[in-house]
Design a protein around this motif. Structure first.
Motif, PDB file in Angstrom:
ATOM      1  N   GLY A 175       8.520  79.603 -14.001  1.00  0.00           N
ATOM      2  CA  GLY A 175       9.455  78.689 -13.344  1.00  0.00           C
ATOM      3  C   GLY A 175       9.980  77.602 -14.244  1.00  0.00           C
ATOM      4  N   ARG A 176       9.827  77.796 -15.575  1.00  0.00           N
ATOM      5  CA  ARG A 176      10.336  76.807 -16.535  1.00  0.00           C
ATOM      6  C   ARG A 176      11.641  77.326 -17.112  1.00  0.00           C
ATOM      7  NH1 ARG A 176       7.708  76.587 -20.881  1.00  0.00           N
ATOM      8  NH2 ARG A 176       6.219  78.288 -20.605  1.00  0.00           N
ATOM      9  N   PHE A 177      12.738  76.883 -16.549  1.00  0.00           N
ATOM     10  CA  PHE A 177      14.041  77.356 -16.993  1.00  0.00           C
ATOM     11  C   PHE A 177      14.591  76.425 -18.069  1.00  0.00           C
ATOM     12  CE2 PHE A 177      13.521  78.651 -12.546  1.00  0.00           C
ATOM     13  CZ  PHE A 177      13.525  80.030 -12.723  1.00  0.00           C
ATOM     14  N   GLU A 178      15.628  76.881 -18.718  1.00  0.00           N
ATOM     15  CA  GLU A 178      16.226  76.102 -19.805  1.00  0.00           C
ATOM     16  C   GLU A 178      16.698  74.743 -19.290  1.00  0.00           C
ATOM     17  OE1 GLU A 178      19.776  76.438 -23.132  1.00  0.00           O
ATOM     18  OE2 GLU A 178      19.210  78.185 -21.933  1.00  0.00           O
ATOM     19  N   LEU A 179      16.424  73.701 -20.083  1.00  0.00           N
ATOM     20  CA  LEU A 179      16.749  72.338 -19.654  1.00  0.00           C
ATOM     21  C   LEU A 179      18.130  71.891 -20.110  1.00  0.00           C
ATOM     22  CD1 LEU A 179      13.306  70.613 -20.356  1.00  0.00           C
ATOM     23  CD2 LEU A 179      14.177  71.505 -18.185  1.00  0.00           C
ATOM     24  N   SER A 180      18.577  72.372 -21.284  1.00  0.00           N
ATOM     25  CA  SER A 180      19.799  71.808 -21.855  1.00  0.00           C
ATOM     26  C   SER A 180      21.047  72.240 -21.102  1.00  0.00           C
ATOM     27  CB  SER A 180      19.917  72.199 -23.331  1.00  0.00           C
ATOM     28  OG  SER A 180      19.982  73.608 -23.479  1.00  0.00           O
ATOM     29  N   ARG A 181      21.136  73.508 -20.704  1.00  0.00           N
ATOM     30  CA  ARG A 181      22.354  73.969 -20.041  1.00  0.00           C
ATOM     31  C   ARG A 181      22.640  73.212 -18.742  1.00  0.00           C
ATOM     32  NH1 ARG A 181      21.545  78.799 -22.859  1.00  0.00           N
ATOM     33  NH2 ARG A 181      23.462  79.801 -23.633  1.00  0.00           N
ATOM     34  N   PRO A 182      21.657  73.017 -17.852  1.00  0.00           N
ATOM     35  CA  PRO A 182      21.971  72.227 -16.647  1.00  0.00           C
ATOM     36  C   PRO A 182      22.505  70.832 -16.951  1.00  0.00           C
ATOM     37  CG  PRO A 182      19.908  73.395 -16.343  1.00  0.00           C
ATOM     38  CD  PRO A 182      20.301  73.591 -17.780  1.00  0.00           C
ATOM     39  N   ILE A 183      21.998  70.220 -18.021  1.00  0.00           N
ATOM     40  CA  ILE A 183      22.503  68.895 -18.407  1.00  0.00           C
ATOM     41  C   ILE A 183      23.956  69.001 -18.851  1.00  0.00           C
ATOM     42  CG2 ILE A 183      22.256  67.036 -20.099  1.00  0.00           C
ATOM     43  CD1 ILE A 183      19.241  67.572 -20.068  1.00  0.00           C
ATOM     44  N   ILE A 184      24.237  69.999 -19.672  1.00  0.00           N
ATOM     45  CA  ILE A 184      25.598  70.197 -20.167  1.00  0.00           C
ATOM     46  C   ILE A 184      26.547  70.518 -19.018  1.00  0.00           C
ATOM     47  CG2 ILE A 184      27.007  71.698 -21.627  1.00  0.00           C
ATOM     48  CD1 ILE A 184      24.534  71.986 -23.459  1.00  0.00           C
ATOM     49  N   TRP A 185      26.078  71.342 -18.075  1.00  0.00           N
ATOM     50  CA  TRP A 185      26.918  71.687 -16.916  1.00  0.00           C
ATOM     51  C   TRP A 185      27.187  70.452 -16.050  1.00  0.00           C
ATOM     52  CZ3 TRP A 185      23.440  76.497 -15.519  1.00  0.00           C
ATOM     53  CH2 TRP A 185      23.674  77.497 -16.456  1.00  0.00           C
ATOM     54  N   LYS A 186      26.169  69.620 -15.895  1.00  0.00           N
ATOM     55  CA  LYS A 186      26.346  68.416 -15.065  1.00  0.00           C
ATOM     56  C   LYS A 186      27.427  67.521 -15.645  1.00  0.00           C
ATOM     57  CE  LYS A 186      23.813  64.514 -13.072  1.00  0.00           C
ATOM     58  NZ  LYS A 186      22.487  63.814 -12.994  1.00  0.00           N
ATOM     59  N   VAL A 187      27.450  67.392 -16.966  1.00  0.00           N
ATOM     60  CA  VAL A 187      28.500  66.584 -17.601  1.00  0.00           C
ATOM     61  C   VAL A 187      29.862  67.202 -17.341  1.00  0.00           C
ATOM     62  CG1 VAL A 187      29.427  65.822 -19.820  1.00  0.00           C
ATOM     63  CG2 VAL A 187      26.981  65.616 -19.353  1.00  0.00           C
ATOM     64  N   GLY A 188      29.952  68.529 -17.438  1.00  0.00           N
ATOM     65  CA  GLY A 188      31.225  69.194 -17.158  1.00  0.00           C
ATOM     66  C   GLY A 188      31.720  68.905 -15.751  1.00  0.00           C
ATOM     67  N   LEU A 189      30.814  68.924 -14.795  1.00  0.00           N
ATOM     68  CA  LEU A 189      31.192  68.616 -13.414  1.00  0.00           C
ATOM     69  C   LEU A 189      31.643  67.161 -13.274  1.00  0.00           C
ATOM     70  CD1 LEU A 189      28.415  70.488 -11.401  1.00  0.00           C
ATOM     71  CD2 LEU A 189      30.868  70.995 -11.402  1.00  0.00           C
ATOM     72  N   GLN A 190      30.965  66.252 -13.980  1.00  0.00           N
ATOM     73  CA  GLN A 190      31.357  64.844 -13.919  1.00  0.00           C
ATOM     74  C   GLN A 190      32.750  64.632 -14.506  1.00  0.00           C
ATOM     75  OE1 GLN A 190      27.923  63.297 -16.045  1.00  0.00           O
ATOM     76  NE2 GLN A 190      27.026  62.489 -14.159  1.00  0.00           N
ATOM     77  N   ILE A 191      33.025  65.304 -15.628  1.00  0.00           N
ATOM     78  CA  ILE A 191      34.359  65.179 -16.226  1.00  0.00           C
ATOM     79  C   ILE A 191      35.404  65.721 -15.260  1.00  0.00           C
ATOM     80  CG2 ILE A 191      35.842  65.951 -18.115  1.00  0.00           C
ATOM     81  CD1 ILE A 191      33.368  66.025 -19.909  1.00  0.00           C
TER      82      ILE A 191
END
Length: 637
Positions: A291-307
């Protein structure tokens, strides 16, 4: 079953036939060159690739202009679907994009991707010419397999073109194979376009035994290389696409469901075998099981949604994600992503709802036409021995394209030229013999327009833009490497870099990053060669000011101007520059360090400098410059 409808073809003259063969061989060579040079990531590669693509487009225009001397040429209407998005993205480059030199580079890639699609749609449609295209991709796939095996079992630090630039594979990819690409996921994307074609031909009843053997071996080798990439995105997208295969191919629902279950069982068995007997695969799979998924992509995606939320309708501008990322960077996240690692989100962020809909309609419309081509092929009998006209071939192409499209949800394949061109090839091969898509058209005038447009873009936009970045990028990389590791002789690096940056801004004066790099090198040149500090500062200020006029929202450019003003003892004018930098990039540690360094030179501002250093170290506790300066200021206090 009915005999296959024959698509009328013009009777070519000898000149036209020779020109068409030249175009076919040129397209194959351009694809091979771009793929073998790190997928076209480097601007120095794209100088050649752009001239090839635009030159071949101009040749195609001349062939249309001259005509064939026989039946009037016909236009494949599929070529028109991407045009609305290309027009919208051009408007975004001109009126919205905050970094126009970057936006032009992205738009040029969209245009080249479209041109490859158009050329393969209309030219090289004979069996032998199609064989050249297919053979090129097979050869690239086999080359990728060999390179992947070498990278995995012989030299894990090996990187394509590494011997030219002195580079080695990035630490994060050690143990995974990237083949001729720099990123393992890119090799996986190339192979997932081809594996379904091999499998559909392998299991088709109409395929001869010799072709079955070849396709079986190719599928096994390509699958082996996919395993070596360790690309979980490729594993997932290919598995989902292969489960789609029986749903598309089955005639009854029971057989379709049984086929899906069979593919799922095979995939599950394969994953279990890799997990059990392959240590690299075990390392890649184990986090998912825990249950340990990649951490960086969700962060990068969140920024994309904010932009996107801040620019919902028209977007933030072509190729703006990386530039604006600093404004939204989460605390403690130190990576510098070029793209959102999700092409759907990246397009939505850059082009807004309006651009995304045009992009999605173009892509979805082409895939829908591709599915119609698959259905038509299913009802018709292909010419004997012509596998490029048969149903298994088209079904395999469609499934491979589907795998690629699924994979876009976790990667940026449309930003990699070789992969973008490969997708264009696949779509064009699927659609180019559809009789219902061809309409009589005055292609002579269209040929004149295509030849003119391609020539102008190559000469006035692509050549100077790519050439300037090819001059700039390796020199800036050398400076950054020396600053990070201390390795290298500044006395040699800085003068060469300064001369290279000066040449870059002469070649393409609209490259703001080149102007900022020149300001950086000018400041560093004082450390190497000495001279009058104020005079050098004025020169660096002028260079930084040109960068800011071209792009005032890049924090680095404000820092370059602030440093130049400090060199002239104009600290009061410099402070707003540093403040603007940390406003634009509030969670980027280096700019807080520069701000602190500036503050500690002012009387009575050492407490402010210490607070800026604390902010820097809270964001990046390993920043050696900030640690050293804090110790120095604490000792003075």
């Amino acid at each position: 079953m009915t005999p296959q409808a024959s698509l009328p073809r013009p009777v070519p003259s000898r000149l036209h036939a020779g020109g068409e063969w030249l175009l076919v061989l040129g397209l194959a060579a351009a694809q091979a060159w771009t793929t073998l040079c790190l997928g076209g990531y480097l601007a120095e590669t794209m100088v050649t690739t752009a001239w090839a693509v635009f030159g071949l487009a101009a040749l195609a225009g001349l062939l249309w202009l001259l005509g064939t001397g026989g039946e009037p040429p016909r236009l494949n209407l599929a070529a028109l679907l991407p045009l609305p998005f290309l027009a919208y993205s051009l408007a975004s480059v001109i009126w919205i994009a905050p970094a126009r030199w970057l936006a032009w580079r992205e738009w040029l890639l969209w245009v080249q991707m479209w041109l490859v699609f158009v050329l393969v749609l209309h030219f090289g449609r004979s069996r032998r010419q199609t064989g050249v295209f297919v053979g090129t991709f097979v050869a690239l796939g086999l080359t990728g397999v060999i390179m992947a095996a070498y990278q995995r079992y012989v030299d894990q630090n090996w990187l394509m073109l590494g011997w030219v630039h002195g580079w080695s594979q990035a630490g994060q990819f050690i143990g995974r194979s990237a083949g001729m690409f720099g990123v393992p996921n890119s090799l996986g994307a190339l192979l997932e376009l081809m594996i379904p074609v091999c499998l559909t031909l392998l299991f088709a009843r109409s395929t001869g035994i010799a072709v079955k053997v070849v396709c079986g071996w190719l599928a096994a080798l390509f699958a082996f290389a996919v395993v070596l990439t360790g690309s979980r995105g490729t594993y997932i997208s290919l598995a989902l696409a292969l489960m789609l295969w029986p749903l598309l191919a089955g005639r009854e629902w029971r057989r379709r469901i049984a086929g899906v279950l069979a593919v799922f069982a095979l995939v599950a068995a394969g994953v279990w075998g890799l997990y059990r007997f392959s240590e690299p695969a075990h390392v890649r799979i184990q986090p998912f099981l825990e249950g340990r998924f990649e951490l960086s992509r969700p962060i990068i995606w969140k920024v994309g949604l904010q932009i996107w939320r801040d620019h919902p309708w028209l977007g933030s501008g072509a190729r703006s994600y990386n530039l604006l990322f600093d404004q939204y960077r989460p605390r403690g996240f130190l990576n510098d992503p070029d793209w959102a690692h999700n092409d759907y989100l990246n397009t939505l962020s850059d082009y807004g709802v309006a651009g995304f809909l045009l992009w999605a309609v173009a892509g979805g419309g082409l895939l829908w036409l591709g599915w119609r081509a698959v259905q038509r092929a299913r009802q018709e009998i292909p010419p004997a021995g012509d596998h490029f006209e048969g149903y298994p071939w088209r079904l395999g192409l469609f499934v491979g394209l589907a795998a690629f499209v699924i994979h876009l949800a976790v990667d940026f394949h449309t930003k990699v030229p070789a992969l973008a061109f490969g997708f264009s090839f696949g779509l064009a091969l699927l659609l180019r013999n559809e009789p219902g898509l061809f309409r009589p058209f005055r292609l002579r005038w269209a040929g004149f327009g295509l030849a003119t447009m391609a020539s102008l873009l190559a000469w006035n936009v692509a050549e100077p833009l790519y050439r300037a970045d090819a001059l700039r990028y390796p020199l800036r990389r050398a400076i950054d490497k020396q600053a990070a590791t201390g390795k290298g002789d500044l006395n040699a690096i800085i003068p060469a870099a300064k001369a290279g940056f000066q040449r870059a801004v002469q070649v393409y004066p609209a490259d703001a990053q080149a102007w900022a790099d020149l300001a950086y090198a000018t400041v560093q040149d004082w450390r190497v060669a000495g001279g009058d500090l104020a005079t050098i500062g004025r020169q660096a200020e002028a260079e930084a000011e040109k960068a800011l006029k071209l792009c005032p929202v890049d924090a680095e450019f404000w820092v370059r101007k602030g440093v130049a003003l400090d060199m002239q003892a104009r600290q009061k004018e410099a402070e707003p520059c540093f403040r603007r930098a940390v406003e634009l990039a509030p969670n980027t540690p280096p700019w807080w360090y520069y701000y602190a360094y500036h503050l500690q030179t002012l009387p009575g501002r050492k407490p402010d400098a210490l607070r800026a250093l604390e902010t820097c170290l809270a964001l990046d506790p390993s920043n050696s410059g900030a640690i050293s300066l804090r110790q120095q200021l604490a000792g003075q206090r």
